[in-house]
Design a protein around this motif. Structure first.
Motif, short mmCIF file in Angstrom:
data_model
loop_
_atom_site.label_atom_id
_atom_site.label_comp_id
_atom_site.label_asym_id
_atom_site.label_seq_id
_atom_site.Cartn_x
_atom_site.Cartn_y
_atom_site.Cartn_z
N ALA A 197 -26.83 76.07 17.52
CA ALA A 197 -27.03 76.99 18.64
C ALA A 197 -26.06 76.66 19.77
O ALA A 197 -25.50 77.58 20.41
CB ALA A 197 -28.47 76.91 19.13
N ALA A 198 -25.86 75.34 20.04
CA ALA A 198 -24.95 74.94 21.12
C ALA A 198 -23.53 75.40 20.87
O ALA A 198 -22.76 75.65 21.81
CB ALA A 198 -24.99 73.42 21.27
N MET A 199 -23.15 75.52 19.57
CA MET A 199 -21.80 75.99 19.23
C MET A 199 -21.59 77.45 19.62
O MET A 199 -20.45 77.90 19.76
CB MET A 199 -21.56 75.84 17.72
N HIS A 200 -22.72 78.20 19.79
CA HIS A 200 -22.61 79.64 20.04
C HIS A 200 -22.98 80.02 21.48
O HIS A 200 -22.82 81.18 21.87
CB HIS A 200 -23.52 80.41 19.08
N ILE A 201 -23.50 79.08 22.26
CA ILE A 201 -23.89 79.37 23.63
C ILE A 201 -22.73 79.04 24.57
O ILE A 201 -22.25 77.89 24.58
CB ILE A 201 -25.14 78.56 24.03
N PRO A 202 -22.26 79.99 25.35
CA PRO A 202 -21.08 79.78 26.21
C PRO A 202 -21.19 78.54 27.10
O PRO A 202 -20.23 77.79 27.23
CB PRO A 202 -21.02 81.07 27.03
N LEU A 203 -22.36 78.30 27.73
CA LEU A 203 -22.49 77.17 28.65
C LEU A 203 -22.28 75.85 27.92
O LEU A 203 -21.51 74.99 28.38
CB LEU A 203 -23.88 77.19 29.30
N THR A 204 -22.95 75.66 26.79
CA THR A 204 -22.80 74.41 26.04
C THR A 204 -21.43 74.31 25.39
O THR A 204 -20.92 73.22 25.18
CB THR A 204 -23.91 74.28 24.96
N GLN A 205 -20.86 75.46 25.07
CA GLN A 205 -19.49 75.43 24.53
C GLN A 205 -18.54 74.81 25.54
O GLN A 205 -17.68 73.98 25.18
CB GLN A 205 -19.02 76.84 24.17
N ARG A 206 -18.70 75.22 26.82
CA ARG A 206 -17.81 74.69 27.86
C ARG A 206 -18.12 73.22 28.16
O ARG A 206 -17.19 72.41 28.29
CB ARG A 206 -17.95 75.52 29.15
N LEU A 207 -19.40 72.88 28.25
CA LEU A 207 -19.77 71.50 28.58
C LEU A 207 -19.34 70.52 27.50
O LEU A 207 -18.85 69.43 27.78
CB LEU A 207 -21.29 71.40 28.80
N LEU A 208 -19.55 70.92 26.24
CA LEU A 208 -19.31 70.01 25.12
C LEU A 208 -17.93 70.20 24.47
O LEU A 208 -17.57 69.42 23.59
CB LEU A 208 -20.40 70.19 24.06
N GLU A 209 -17.22 71.26 24.91
CA GLU A 209 -15.91 71.58 24.32
C GLU A 209 -16.04 71.76 22.81
O GLU A 209 -15.34 71.13 22.01
CB GLU A 209 -14.88 70.50 24.65
N ILE A 210 -16.98 72.64 22.41
CA ILE A 210 -17.19 72.91 20.99
C ILE A 210 -17.15 74.40 20.74
O ILE A 210 -17.19 75.22 21.67
CB ILE A 210 -18.56 72.34 20.51
N GLU A 211 -17.09 74.76 19.45
CA GLU A 211 -17.03 76.16 19.04
C GLU A 211 -17.71 76.30 17.68
O GLU A 211 -17.94 75.30 17.00
CB GLU A 211 -15.57 76.61 18.95
N PRO A 212 -18.05 77.55 17.29
CA PRO A 212 -18.76 77.74 16.00
C PRO A 212 -17.94 77.29 14.81
O PRO A 212 -16.70 77.32 14.82
CB PRO A 212 -19.02 79.25 15.97
N GLU A 213 -18.64 76.85 13.75
CA GLU A 213 -18.04 76.49 12.47
C GLU A 213 -18.40 77.56 11.44
O GLU A 213 -19.47 78.19 11.53
CB GLU A 213 -18.57 75.13 12.00
N SER A 214 -17.53 77.70 10.45
CA SER A 214 -17.85 78.64 9.37
C SER A 214 -18.87 78.00 8.42
O SER A 214 -19.02 76.78 8.40
CB SER A 214 -16.59 79.00 8.60
N LEU A 215 -19.52 78.84 7.61
CA LEU A 215 -20.51 78.33 6.66
C LEU A 215 -19.85 77.41 5.63
O LEU A 215 -20.42 76.39 5.25
CB LEU A 215 -21.21 79.50 5.96
N ASP A 216 -18.64 77.76 5.20
CA ASP A 216 -17.92 76.93 4.22
C ASP A 216 -17.64 75.55 4.80
O ASP A 216 -17.78 74.52 4.11
CB ASP A 216 -16.60 77.59 3.82
N GLU A 217 -17.22 75.50 6.08
CA GLU A 217 -16.93 74.21 6.71
C GLU A 217 -18.22 73.38 6.82
O GLU A 217 -18.21 72.16 6.59
CB GLU A 217 -16.34 74.44 8.11
N TRP A 218 -19.30 74.07 7.18
CA TRP A 218 -20.57 73.34 7.32
C TRP A 218 -20.99 72.71 5.99
O TRP A 218 -21.38 71.54 5.94
CB TRP A 218 -21.66 74.30 7.81
N PHE A 219 -20.87 73.48 4.88
CA PHE A 219 -21.24 72.95 3.57
C PHE A 219 -20.32 71.80 3.16
O PHE A 219 -20.74 70.83 2.54
CB PHE A 219 -21.20 74.06 2.51
N THR A 220 -19.04 71.90 3.50
CA THR A 220 -18.09 70.83 3.17
C THR A 220 -18.47 69.54 3.87
O THR A 220 -18.54 68.47 3.25
CB THR A 220 -16.67 71.24 3.59
N TYR A 221 -18.74 69.63 5.17
CA TYR A 221 -19.10 68.43 5.93
C TYR A 221 -20.49 67.91 5.54
O TYR A 221 -20.75 66.71 5.57
CB TYR A 221 -19.04 68.73 7.43
N PHE A 222 -21.37 68.85 5.14
CA PHE A 222 -22.69 68.46 4.67
C PHE A 222 -22.55 67.56 3.43
O PHE A 222 -23.21 66.52 3.31
CB PHE A 222 -23.51 69.70 4.33
#
Length: 883
Positions: free
Chosen positions: A830-855
């Motif tokens: 959720a933090a990857m998709h919320i503008p405020l937390t994106q700015r605070l944490l310097e993060i952005e959404p990941e694709s489903l393929d990337e998530w499964f790879t890192y999983f």
């Protein structure tokens, strides 16, 4: 006047005692005023009450808390307000939880004061007056009668069948029969001074007059109050371990910061960048969630204990009970039910009858082939008629009143299908002789088959020499055998007479012997066996007779024989020689006829042997020893004094509940170890990741805010969830951990290093690869943060057990952990998709393929841990075979 307080009044004759006062008129107002000015009022000093503010402040007294405070202040000074705010919240939550759990009124000395805050009948200026007990002074003549609480220590000068309940002070299960004769000057045990009464005890039967000999702080109960104000409770192993752990963490963080500063300076980093990097490392290294997790773990254990009848007054005592190596248990009311019960009947025809049932009720039976036996019925008539107590059933409830032994005897007719009333209706009683302490028997004259019968009930020793010769020898052998088995022996005798005014006849016939005992609680044997299996040694400490104590100790497997027994008189010869006392205690497990001061010395001696001591008790006499011990366990039905001195209270008075408490204490410590394992291994991985990146001249892999987020979204949820873990099987099948043993043992160190290595190796290799590929730092950090979240999520399942496979532990044992992992993932996504937390944490959404790879990559830590546990289980198997 002060010198009179030092006299052994129990050894003085009545005439000498009466020199303290005017036997006919009592003290005058002037004499009372003078003695009060010299000795003070008959009150006890109140102990210093612990305030809520003091309890709150106590929550911050920990090296780990100090480190967190320093980190918070530094974060605030350098503008890292998010870090500072988070650390501040952690500190407040921890302090609030600890304060809420530990807020209890300190009632030890205050309860003692209440015990002597009463009215009493005093002879003053030639008249009897009702005065407050606090007005008493040595020399006052007081009047005692049934139901009255004794207001001060006093020497008896007149008695009429006076019996006093002194269990709260002496530990004796039976009431004390009082007399006026001078005693032996060498006697020091309070329970053996038959001509003294003590403040706080209660008159059960009879009446008497006494001269006050000690008031306030000089009474027996006052001496206990003074010792409670002086003693201090030692720290539990958990607190000591956590302090050592906190100091170790502080040193490691300081050394790591210095090393990191040196590496950064060598690489030419700007001073401010280096400072912020050090802050990031400190934030990652400090296990912020540990204080809360530890407090919650103990709170959960205390609630679980409460469900098992163990009430925790001090949180640290939860784990302390689990760490105890030696339990010193009181006998009366703790190992036994505290109700006199007939166990055996010996009849003059040679029959020995077993009696079943326990306590003051008619449940059970007299096991005899011929219920119509005239010998048995004669025995029951005397036992029932020469009796001043009552026992009857009202609805489903048994009600009783009177002397404990008399009540126990009244249960016998019920167990034969009759009742005391029925026996009374069938018998023509002509005269009754009540019990007198001078005679030591009660008797009755009744008609039977046209003849007058004299029947008497009393101690065997009273009648032994008056029995006819052909009955005496066999009866004496049986009485001796009963006594050796720990039974209290009474005799029923009779004679045929023509005169109902005659004294005890010179020739008596035996109607029977009866053996009584305070029965063992049914659960105690199994509880002691479980303690032994758990490596906990058990000893009995009691004020009762040595033979009685030894018999019970043998039955519950605390003692093997007389070599395990030592009396208070024997202890007195060696108690001041600490080295000798410690050596003598090596094979002693039964301590009988001991005084309160001796109980304290026993606890100290066992502590000097390196034992972590828990002691149980219910009477005032137990309170000093409870305060001295590492864990004081009070009975719920005991005095307020004892409960105030204890850190744990047994709601059901059942020794078996201690086993439940030990088990829950061990579970809580195991869960705290799991939290430490999780926090330290993940913190070490983050520190090594930062240090390796700095060493190789790479950009910092995670920002301070990202590290803080990582600790919140994973550790902040999962460490709390871990403390709800059910206990692992086998917790009560290994010996207690040594109090000197730290949180980190060989097992913990190896697993922490392995887990940290896997997380560091995977994270650092990805970071190096991405930097070599020329990826943008912000994007690479985004991916690395996700990988670290997943790694720590998987690792949370590893730490559920140090040896068992994660796949063999039912998830039903901790649904909260599974929920916390899903929640952590959900929050991070959720933090990857919320503008405020994106700015605070310097993060952005990941694709489903990337998530499964890192999983899939993160699951590597689960695989490595499972392989390691296989080797651990094989090693333990080999060690067990060798053992």
């Amino acid at each position: 006047m002060k010198n009179t307080l030092k006299q052994d009044w129990h050894a003085a004759e009545v005439d000498e005692v009466l020199k303290l006062t005017d036997a006919q008129r009592g003290l005058t107002d002037d004499e009372v005023r003078q003695r009060q000015e010299e000795l003070g009022k008959n009150v006890l000093p109140t102990g210093k009450q612990v305030s809520l503010a003091a309890i709150l402040w106590h929550q911050f007294k920990s090296p780990l808390i100090y480190v967190l405070v320093v980190a918070g202040v530094i974060s605030l000074l350098v503008g890292e307000h998010l870090d500072a705010g988070f650390i501040g919240i952690i500190l407040l939550i921890n302090a609030g939880l600890g304060t809420w759990q530990e807020w209890r009124a300190e009632s030890g000395a205050q309860s003692l004061q209440e015990m002597i805050k009463l009215k009493t009948s005093v002879m003053r200026n030639g008249t009897w007056q009702e005065l407050d007990a606090e007005a008493l002074v040595p020399g006052d003549v007081i009047r005692l009668e049934s139901g009255v609480q004794v207001p001060a220590d006093a020497r008896l000068v007149e008695v009429n069948n006076l019996q006093v309940e002194e269990a709260m002070l002496t530990g004796e299960s039976l009431p004390a029969h009082k007399e006026t004769a001078a005693g032996d000057a060498q006697t020091t045990n309070a329970g053996d001074k038959k001509n003294l009464v003590y403040a706080g005890t209660t008159v059960l039967v009879g009446r008497g007059r006494a001269v006050v000999t000690a008031t306030g702080l000089h009474t027996e109960i006052g001496k206990i109050a003074d010792s409670l104000n002086q003693e201090d409770t030692s720290q539990t192993p958990l607190i000591e371990r956590m302090e050592r752990f906190s100091r170790m963490i502080s040193v490691i963080i300081l050394v790591a910061a210095v090393i990191l500063g040196g590496i950064g300076w060598w690489h030419g980093m700007e001073l401010m960048d280096l400072f912020f990097l050090a802050i990031a490392m400190v934030v990652s290294a400090i296990p912020e969630g540990l204080p809360i997790a530890m407090t919650v773990a103990l709170s959960i254990a205390s609630r679980r204990m409460a469900k098992r009848n163990v009430i925790v007054r001090k949180l640290s005592a939860v784990e302390g009970l689990g760490s105890c190596t030696y339990i010193l248990s009181d006998k009366t009311g703790t190992l036994t039910v505290d109700q006199q019960t007939v166990r055996q009947i010996y009849l003059p025809d040679g029959q020995t009858l077993a009696v079943t049932g326990e306590g003051y009720n008619g449940e059970g039976e007299i096991q005899i082939d011929n219920p119509d036996s005239e010998h048995l019925h004669r025995f029951l008539r005397i036992a029932t008629l020469a009796n001043e107590s009552t026992l009857e059933k009202k609805g489903e409830e048994w009600r009783y009143k009177g002397d404990a032994v008399d009540v126990a005897l009244l249960a016998l007719p019920y167990k034969l299908g009759s009742s005391p009333d029925e026996i009374g209706r069938e018998t023509d009683v002509q005269r009754e002789i009540p019990y007198e302490s001078e005679n030591k028997y009660s008797a009755v004259y009744y008609h039977r088959n046209g003849r007058l019968v004299f029947g008497a009930k009393g101690a065997w020793e009273v009648f032994e020499d008056k029995l006819v010769e052909d009955e005496k020898e066999q009866a004496a052998e049986m009485a001796e055998k009963m006594a050796a088995d720990g039974l209290r022996v009474l005799a029923m005798v009779y004679s045929i007479t023509d005169d109902d005014t005659s004294d005890l006849a010179e020739e008596l016939h035996l109607a029977g012997l009866v053996g009584l005992i305070d029965p063992i609680r049914p659960e105690v044997k199994d509880a002691i066996a479980e303690c032994h299996e758990a490596g906990i040694k058990i000893a009995m400490v009691t004020g009762d007779h040595p033979l009685t104590a030894l018999a019970i100790a043998k039955e519950i497997n605390i003692a093997d024989g007389p070599d395990n027994l030592i009396s208070g008189a024997e202890l007195r010869d060696i108690e001041d020689d600490e080295a000798t006392l410690v050596e003598v205690l090596r094979d002693k497990t039964v301590f009988a006829r001991v005084s309160p001061a001796q109980k304290q010395k026993l606890v100290k001696a066992f502590q000097q042997r390196g034992e972590y001591v828990a002691i149980t008790g219910d009477g005032v006499n137990d309170a000093p020893a409870l305060r001295q011990s590492n864990v004081g366990v009070a009975m719920g039905s005991g005095t307020d004094v004892t409960r105030g001195a204890a850190s744990i209270v047994l709601k059901d008075d059942n020794f078996a509940s201690i086993v439940a408490g030990v088990e829950e204490g061990r579970y809580s410590y195991d869960n705290i170890r799991k939290v430490v394992f999780l926090l330290l291994s993940t913190a070490a991985a983050e520190v090594f990741l930062i240090m390796l990146s700095t060493l190789f001249g790479l950009p910092k892999p995670l920002t301070a805010v990202q590290i803080l987020w990582l600790n919140v979204v994973t550790n902040g949820l999962q460490d709390i969830a871990l403390v709800f873990e059910r206990g692992e099987p086998g917790a009560m099948k290994h010996p207690p951990r040594s109090p000197e043993e730290g949180i980190f043992d060989r097992q913990m160190i190896s697993q922490t290093v392995l887990a940290a290595f896997v997380m560091t190796a995977l994270g650092f290799s990805l970071w190096v690869s991405w930097m070599n590929q020329g990826r943008e730092e912000v994007s690479a950090r985004n991916d690395l943060l996700l990988v670290m979240v997943l790694l720590q999520n998987f690792h949370a399942f590893n730490v559920r057990s140090e040896t068992r496979s994660v796949f063999r532990i039912p998830i039903s044992h901790n649904y909260l952990l599974l929920l916390s992992v899903f929640l952590a993932q959900g929050i991070h996504i959720a933090a990857m998709h919320i503008p405020l937390t994106q700015r605070l944490l310097e993060i952005e959404p990941e694709s489903l393929d990337e998530w499964f790879t890192y999983f899939g990559l993160a699951a590597l830590i689960l695989v490595v841990s499972e392989i390691y546990k296989v080797f651990v289980r094989r090693r333990e198997g080999r060690e067990q075979k060798v053992g």
